[in-house]
Design a protein around this motif. Structure first.
Motif, PDB file in Angstrom:
ATOM      1  N   ARG A  85       0.831  -1.205   0.000  1.00  0.00           N
ATOM      2  CA  ARG A  85       0.000   0.000   0.000  1.00  0.00           C
ATOM      3  C   ARG A  85       0.863   1.252   0.000  1.00  0.00           C
ATOM      4  NH1 ARG A  85      -2.060   3.460   4.138  1.00  0.00           N
ATOM      5  NH2 ARG A  85      -3.946   4.582   3.473  1.00  0.00           N
ATOM      6  N   MET A 145       1.112   4.192  -2.832  1.00  0.00           N
ATOM      7  CA  MET A 145       0.893   5.597  -2.498  1.00  0.00           C
ATOM      8  C   MET A 145       2.069   6.463  -2.956  1.00  0.00           C
ATOM      9  SD  MET A 145      -2.139   5.839  -1.146  1.00  0.00           S
ATOM     10  CE  MET A 145      -2.506   4.651  -2.457  1.00  0.00           C
ATOM     11  N   HIS A 159      -5.903  -3.894  -6.602  1.00  0.00           N
ATOM     12  CA  HIS A 159      -6.381  -3.087  -5.479  1.00  0.00           C
ATOM     13  C   HIS A 159      -7.313  -1.949  -5.895  1.00  0.00           C
ATOM     14  CE1 HIS A 159      -2.973  -5.099  -3.491  1.00  0.00           C
ATOM     15  NE2 HIS A 159      -3.555  -4.777  -2.349  1.00  0.00           N
ATOM     16  N   TYR A 160      -7.171  -1.447  -7.135  1.00  0.00           N
ATOM     17  CA  TYR A 160      -7.908  -0.244  -7.531  1.00  0.00           C
ATOM     18  C   TYR A 160      -8.481  -0.396  -8.940  1.00  0.00           C
ATOM     19  CZ  TYR A 160      -5.047   1.482  -3.685  1.00  0.00           C
ATOM     20  OH  TYR A 160      -4.421   1.636  -2.462  1.00  0.00           O
ATOM     21  N   GLU A 169      -9.802   6.248  -7.657  1.00  0.00           N
ATOM     22  CA  GLU A 169      -9.854   5.390  -6.473  1.00  0.00           C
ATOM     23  C   GLU A 169      -8.506   5.389  -5.756  1.00  0.00           C
ATOM     24  OE1 GLU A 169     -10.974   0.761  -5.349  1.00  0.00           O
ATOM     25  OE2 GLU A 169     -11.797   1.663  -7.173  1.00  0.00           O
ATOM     26  N   VAL A 170      -7.425   5.372  -6.529  1.00  0.00           N
ATOM     27  CA  VAL A 170      -6.084   5.444  -5.928  1.00  0.00           C
ATOM     28  C   VAL A 170      -5.891   6.809  -5.273  1.00  0.00           C
ATOM     29  CG1 VAL A 170      -3.625   5.091  -6.297  1.00  0.00           C
ATOM     30  CG2 VAL A 170      -5.255   4.002  -7.818  1.00  0.00           C
ATOM     31  N   VAL A 206      -8.079   8.890  -4.060  1.00  0.00           N
ATOM     32  CA  VAL A 206      -8.855   9.049  -2.827  1.00  0.00           C
ATOM     33  C   VAL A 206      -8.064   8.488  -1.645  1.00  0.00           C
ATOM     34  CG1 VAL A 206     -10.870   8.182  -1.579  1.00  0.00           C
ATOM     35  CG2 VAL A 206     -11.131   9.135  -3.866  1.00  0.00           C
ATOM     36  N   GLU A 207      -7.458   7.337  -1.838  1.00  0.00           N
ATOM     37  CA  GLU A 207      -6.662   6.763  -0.753  1.00  0.00           C
ATOM     38  C   GLU A 207      -5.399   7.577  -0.503  1.00  0.00           C
ATOM     39  OE1 GLU A 207      -4.969   2.488   0.871  1.00  0.00           O
ATOM     40  OE2 GLU A 207      -6.368   2.572  -0.813  1.00  0.00           O
ATOM     41  N   GLU A 238      -6.390  10.597   1.584  1.00  0.00           N
ATOM     42  CA  GLU A 238      -6.558  10.238   2.990  1.00  0.00           C
ATOM     43  C   GLU A 238      -5.192  10.027   3.655  1.00  0.00           C
ATOM     44  OE1 GLU A 238      -9.084   7.029   5.705  1.00  0.00           O
ATOM     45  OE2 GLU A 238      -8.830   6.690   3.558  1.00  0.00           O
ATOM     46  N   PHE A 239      -4.307   9.374   2.963  1.00  0.00           N
ATOM     47  CA  PHE A 239      -2.953   9.100   3.455  1.00  0.00           C
ATOM     48  C   PHE A 239      -2.221  10.408   3.764  1.00  0.00           C
ATOM     49  CE2 PHE A 239       1.506   8.001   3.116  1.00  0.00           C
ATOM     50  CZ  PHE A 239       1.602   6.679   3.543  1.00  0.00           C
ATOM     51  N   THR A 299     -16.225  12.779  -3.462  1.00  0.00           N
ATOM     52  CA  THR A 299     -15.400  12.128  -2.450  1.00  0.00           C
ATOM     53  C   THR A 299     -14.266  13.043  -2.015  1.00  0.00           C
ATOM     54  OG1 THR A 299     -15.903   9.968  -3.420  1.00  0.00           O
ATOM     55  CG2 THR A 299     -14.041  10.086  -1.902  1.00  0.00           C
ATOM     56  N   TYR A 337     -13.647  14.693   1.790  1.00  0.00           N
ATOM     57  CA  TYR A 337     -12.400  14.596   2.542  1.00  0.00           C
ATOM     58  C   TYR A 337     -11.887  15.971   2.942  1.00  0.00           C
ATOM     59  CZ  TYR A 337     -11.456   9.591   2.333  1.00  0.00           C
ATOM     60  OH  TYR A 337     -11.507   8.228   2.522  1.00  0.00           O
TER      61      TYR A 337
END
Length: 205
Positions: free
Chosen positions: A15, A19, A53-54, A59-60, A62-63, A66-67, A123, A127
């Motif tokens: 992960r 990122m 994963h995506y 979608e990537v 968004v993570e 958040e990260f 989204t 955030y």
């Protein structure tokens, strides 16, 4: 205060590696030209892991968002000593640093680019709204603490927090998009003048 690498030294964790690859690809290509393929070009492992994963770049991202928001919040100084005004000034020293290091400058540009997508991405908007709310609450908590300590006048803490957050956000966006056109030192001086005139009690000043 130096800004820590958001991804640390653990390049083996899948992960974190995705990122980092997304972050580096976003810096190089920008949002509009970012693709899973270009993320894969920065990824040290098999590109098939990204597809496992995506489903797509948003979608990537968004993570990644958040990260990065979690990392930025963790980096925010939280002084244990001193009164509320000392705490607030320490926070402002951090968010309005006149000469941030290269890592933080790059991260800020990425965050500003992603914020620019918020009007078109619910989204992302959610955030950033949540993150702004947490930061505003932190500022309001400091002001309320200052009132209780007798350092600050009995002001509307939420209104002061909103003003400070908007000023900080504006300075951050302008510095990321207008380079040397922004005099952050002048902005910080005016913020200090506001704090002295609006918040500090005469005996505290």
């Amino acid at each position: 205060m130096a800004f820590d690498d958001p991804f640390g030294s653990d390049t083996g964790e899948t992960r974190t590696a995705i990122m980092r690859a997304t972050y580096e690809a976003l810096i190089e290509h920008g949002y509009e030209n970012l693709t899973i393929q270009r993320i894969g070009d920065e990824f040290p492992k098999s590109k098939s892991l990204i597809y496992q994963h995506y489903d797509g770049k948003d979608e990537v991202l968004v993570e990644l968002l958040e990260f990065l928001l979690d990392h930025f919040e963790a980096q925010m100084p939280k002084p244990a000593g001193g009164n509320a005004h000392d705490c607030l000034r320490t926070m402002l020293d951090y968010v309005l640093a006149p000469e941030p290091d290269t890592e933080r400058v790059e991260l800020t540009k990425v965050m500003v680019e992603l914020r620019g997508q918020a009007p078109h991405n619910e989204t992302f908007e959610a955030y950033f709204t949540a993150n702004d709310g947490r930061f505003r609450r932190s500022l309001a908590d400091i002001v309320e603490r200052g009132i209780e300590e007798g350092v600050y006048r009995p002001v509307d803490a939420d209104a002061v927090a909103e003003f400070l957050l908007t000023t900080i956000s504006g300075g951050t966006v302008r510095r990321a998009t207008a380079a040397d056109a922004v005099d952050i030192v002048a902005v910080r001086d005016e913020v200090d003048a506001y704090l002295d005139a609006r918040l500090l009690r005469d005996d505290a000043a």
